[in-house]
Design an enzyme around this catalytic site. Structure first.
Site, short mmCIF file in Angstrom:
data_model
loop_
_atom_site.label_atom_id
_atom_site.label_comp_id
_atom_site.label_asym_id
_atom_site.label_seq_id
_atom_site.Cartn_x
_atom_site.Cartn_y
_atom_site.Cartn_z
N VAL A 34 0.82 -1.23 0.00
CA VAL A 34 0.00 0.00 0.00
C VAL A 34 0.85 1.28 0.00
O VAL A 34 0.31 2.38 -0.04
CB VAL A 34 -0.98 0.03 1.19
CG1 VAL A 34 -1.99 -1.10 1.09
CG2 VAL A 34 -0.24 0.00 2.52
N THR A 37 6.62 2.08 2.65
CA THR A 37 8.00 2.55 2.55
C THR A 37 8.06 3.97 1.98
O THR A 37 8.78 4.82 2.50
CB THR A 37 8.84 1.59 1.67
OG1 THR A 37 8.86 0.31 2.29
CG2 THR A 37 10.26 2.10 1.52
N ASP A 60 11.01 -4.49 8.04
CA ASP A 60 10.41 -5.45 7.11
C ASP A 60 11.54 -6.31 6.53
O ASP A 60 12.50 -5.78 5.98
CB ASP A 60 9.71 -4.69 5.98
CG ASP A 60 8.93 -5.61 5.04
OD1 ASP A 60 9.13 -6.84 5.10
OD2 ASP A 60 8.11 -5.09 4.26
#
Length: 357
Positions: A34, A37, A60
């Protein structure tokens, strides 16, 4: 979206985060794909304009900070090209856990092998404690770094919720271990001595308890900071689709359970946020006969997507508009990669789209 009265709503921007100088931890999370980052990098870029030292940390396992900034970013704070007060780092929980165990082994002499064996047994027997202890080491490391504010680019929602629950998991696990120590006394020391082949039971027990108490103190400090809205906030990122909005609702509820402040939602990939589907639909109806058939099909698909997006954006404002800063970020014709494009796109976070235009 002309039916949205944004005059009485919280400002649709992240200026509240920029202006809150007490903030030390900003988590950015949401469903996979989405734009977490990009949002983290843009927020870091904006914070760097107002803070002395800003750090962006990716938790992540599929790191993207290097791709976003178009430069190599490693496990240590890496200065971002074009900034003198913005750094980024990419960390991996599993690698950190292994490194922590190695450093613990190096720090202890052979007489402490019983402690090592018992710590190893401990970290493998309690579900989630290995990641939780790795997380405590990460937080200790980040706390020791001299940064005014840290932006966490987190893994997709499920991993993030588990990461945020680590302080609670570890506190409970260590509480049980300490309870066992109180109830069974020297048995723990004797067991660790047995693992280590004859070390002093009392000494080993004291070392083990000391190590656990030290970790517990870090965890309690982290927990207190997480639950202090003056220090920590969570930015939820989504796109205007059913699954993403649903996941955001779940995330907001879970954050509330953990006592973590959340009052900002970023909606990415919005088609023409300053216009509504009805307005575009009127234009299409008036002009579609003059368009080639292929162009009619393309515009028709775009209109279907715009109507769907407007429906979910409306739901988002219905759910959160009264209490949350809901920021609409436009879908662009190009990828947001590199410092120059991130700087340009980041302005949308603080200079909100005028819904009344």
């Amino acid at each position: 979206m002309s039916d949205i009265d944004d005059i009485e709503l919280p400002e649709p921007s992240l200026k509240n985060i920029i202006d809150q100088e007490s903030l030390q931890w900003v988590f950015v999370g949401g469903k996979g794909g989405v734009g977490k980052t990009t949002t983290s990098c843009c927020l870091g870029v904006q914070l760097a304009k107002h803070r002395n030292k800003v750090l962006i940390v990716s938790t992540d396992p599929a790191h993207n900070l290097s791709d976003a900034f178009c430069q190599k970013i490693g496990r240590e704070p890496t200065p971002i090209n074009g900034f003198d007060n913005l750094c980024a780092m990419e960390i991996d929980a599993n690698d950190d856990m292994e490194e922590m165990q190695r450093s613990m082994e190096e720090a202890n002499n052979e007489d402490d092998s019983g402690l090592q064996s018992l710590m190893s047994e401990l970290t493998s027997s309690i579900p989630g404690i290995d990641e939780a202890m790795s997380f405590s080491e990460l937080m200790k490391q980040v706390q020791n770094l001299d940064f005014d504010v840290v932006v966490f680019d987190t893994a997709p929602t499920g991993h993030t919720l588990r990461l945020l629950s680590f302080p609670t998991i570890l506190e409970k696990a260590l509480g049980k271990v300490m309870d066992l120590k109180d109830r069974f006394g020297g048995l723990i020391g004797q067991a660790s001595a047995m693992f280590g082949g004859g070390a002093n039971p009392t000494q080993v027990q004291d070392q083990l308890v000391g190590r656990l108490e030290e970790t517990r103190a870090v965890i309690n400090k982290v927990n207190d900071a997480f639950q202090d809205p003056a220090l920590t906030t969570f930015v939820c990122v989504c796109i205007p689709e059913f699954l993403s909005i649903y996941e955001t609702e779940r995330l907001v509820q879970e954050l509330s359970k953990f006592g973590i402040d959340s009052h900002n939602i970023v909606v990415n990939q919005v088609l023409f946020p300053e216009k509504d589907a009805e307005e575009l639909g009127d234009w299409f109806e008036d002009n579609k006969d003059a368009l080639p058939k292929e162009a009619q099909e393309i515009c028709g698909k775009m209109m279907a997507r715009k109507r769907m997006q407007d429906k979910y954006i409306g739901q988002c404002f219905d759910l959160y508009g009264d209490d949350f800063h809901v920021v609409l970020m436009p879908l662009l014709d190009y990828e947001v990669r590199g410092v120059e494009k991130l700087e340009g796109f980041s302005e949308n976070l603080v200079d909100p789209v005028d819904l009344e235009e």
